[in-house]
Scaffold this active site. Structure first.
Site, PDB file in Angstrom:
ATOM      1  N   ASP A 145      34.391   1.214  12.989  1.00 28.36           N
ATOM      2  CA  ASP A 145      33.354   1.935  13.736  1.00 28.36           C
ATOM      3  C   ASP A 145      33.477   1.457  15.174  1.00 28.36           C
ATOM      4  O   ASP A 145      33.127   0.317  15.485  1.00 28.36           O
ATOM      5  CB  ASP A 145      31.966   1.631  13.168  1.00 28.36           C
ATOM      6  CG  ASP A 145      30.878   2.360  13.949  1.00 28.36           C
ATOM      7  OD1 ASP A 145      31.185   3.006  14.980  1.00 28.36           O
ATOM      8  OD2 ASP A 145      29.709   2.274  13.519  1.00 28.36           O
ATOM      9  N   TYR A 160      28.874  14.468  26.379  1.00 28.42           N
ATOM     10  CA  TYR A 160      30.320  14.536  26.118  1.00 28.42           C
ATOM     11  C   TYR A 160      31.096  14.595  27.433  1.00 28.42           C
ATOM     12  O   TYR A 160      32.070  13.865  27.619  1.00 28.42           O
ATOM     13  CB  TYR A 160      30.619  15.770  25.257  1.00 28.42           C
ATOM     14  CG  TYR A 160      32.065  15.894  24.831  1.00 28.42           C
ATOM     15  CD1 TYR A 160      32.556  15.162  23.759  1.00 28.42           C
ATOM     16  CD2 TYR A 160      32.942  16.746  25.505  1.00 28.42           C
ATOM     17  CE1 TYR A 160      33.880  15.270  23.368  1.00 28.42           C
ATOM     18  CE2 TYR A 160      34.259  16.863  25.116  1.00 28.42           C
ATOM     19  CZ  TYR A 160      34.728  16.128  24.040  1.00 28.42           C
ATOM     20  OH  TYR A 160      36.042  16.235  23.657  1.00 28.42           O
TER      21      TYR A 160
END
Ligand code: NAD
Length: 236
Positions: A49, A141
């Site tokens: 992760d 983003y």
């Protein structure tokens, strides 16, 4: 071929999409490839992760323990969204910046401890760093992918004396699951994207993989701190 024989590469988010294509291409060039991903469906995949620095450090340690070294890091793990800014929650902002930008920083730092002279990092940015998403909206983003370019420049300069190169690829619309999850993934959205691209098509993940592999290879020895845009002409 075989430009990467003897090299060990680590690809974040390599379980599917562009990361899987990059992993396959690096292996074709002779590299030993370790894939790290949240999705550990494939037994060879290392649990990773990128938002968790301990997980990233453990993945770097595992790679070096298994293969004796690491030469190439590809920061590919990424997530996207389609949310108008006024509806964009705090959680969504932190999640996207956390994976796309902070994750690339953590991996660069933790793998960067192990990289030696001749090593290379390739970061996956996006055309979203260069222009606003159309028709989709994804402010976090866009910011994360612009941040990737700054990370690339900064580390490219900072680690040049160590003999480590750091570059980025900014893909255009590439045919992967992330793309189909953005927006409605409705055929008319995909058609609209295609219509805006001078080559009138989506990019194949293999076409991004070949640019990444080139930047990671000794043939690109003079290139550092740069961004290569592979977008079928979209931003031209
Ligand atoms: P994808 O969704 O198909 O694959 C992303 C992979 O990252 C998945 O395997 C996922 O499990 C993994 N991942 C997600 N969060 C993670 C985390 N926290 N830790 C580790 N792994 C994690 O996406 P893709 O289209 O292959 O995108 C790959 C990269 O390319 C992303 O950074 C994306 O932003 C970028 N990109 C994609 C496009 C496109 O059109 N597909 C365009 C420009 C840039």
């Amino acid at each position: 071929t075989d430009t990467l024989t003897g090299k060990v590469a680590f690809v974040t988010g390599g379980a599917q999409g562009i990361g899987a294509a990059i992993s396959a291409r690096l292996a074709e060039e002779g590299a030993t490839v370790v894939v790290g991903d949240l999705n550990t469906g494939d037994p060879g995949t290392v649990a990773l992760d990128v938002t968790d620095p301990a997980s990233v450090a453990a993945a770097a340690k595992t790679t070096v323990e298994r293969h004796g070294r690491v030469d190439i890091l590809v920061n590919n793990a990424g997530i996207s969204n389609d949310t108008p800014t006024l509806d964009h929650s705090d959680e969504e902002w932190h999640r996207i910046i956390g994976v796309n930008l902070t994750g690339a920083f953590f991996a660069s730092r933790e793998f960067g401890r192990h990289l030696e002279s001749g090593g290379a990092i390739v970061n996956i940015s996006s055309i979203a760093a260069l222009l606003a998403g159309r028709p989709e909206r994804h402010v976090a983003y866009d910011v994360s992918k612009a941040g990737i370019i700054a990370l690339t420049r900064t580390l490219g300069v900072e680690w040049a004396p160590r003999g480590i190169r750091v570059n980025a690829v900014a893909p255009g619309y590439t045919d992967t699951p992330i793309l189909r999850n953005v927006g409605s993934s409705a055929p008319e959205v995909l058609d609209e994207w295609r219509s805006q691209v001078p080559q009138s098509r989506l990019i194949d993940p293999d076409e991004i993989a070949s640019v990444v592999t080139y930047l990671a290879s000794p043939g690109a020895s003079a290139i550092t701190g740069q961004v290569v845009v592979a977008d079928a002409g979209y931003t031209a």
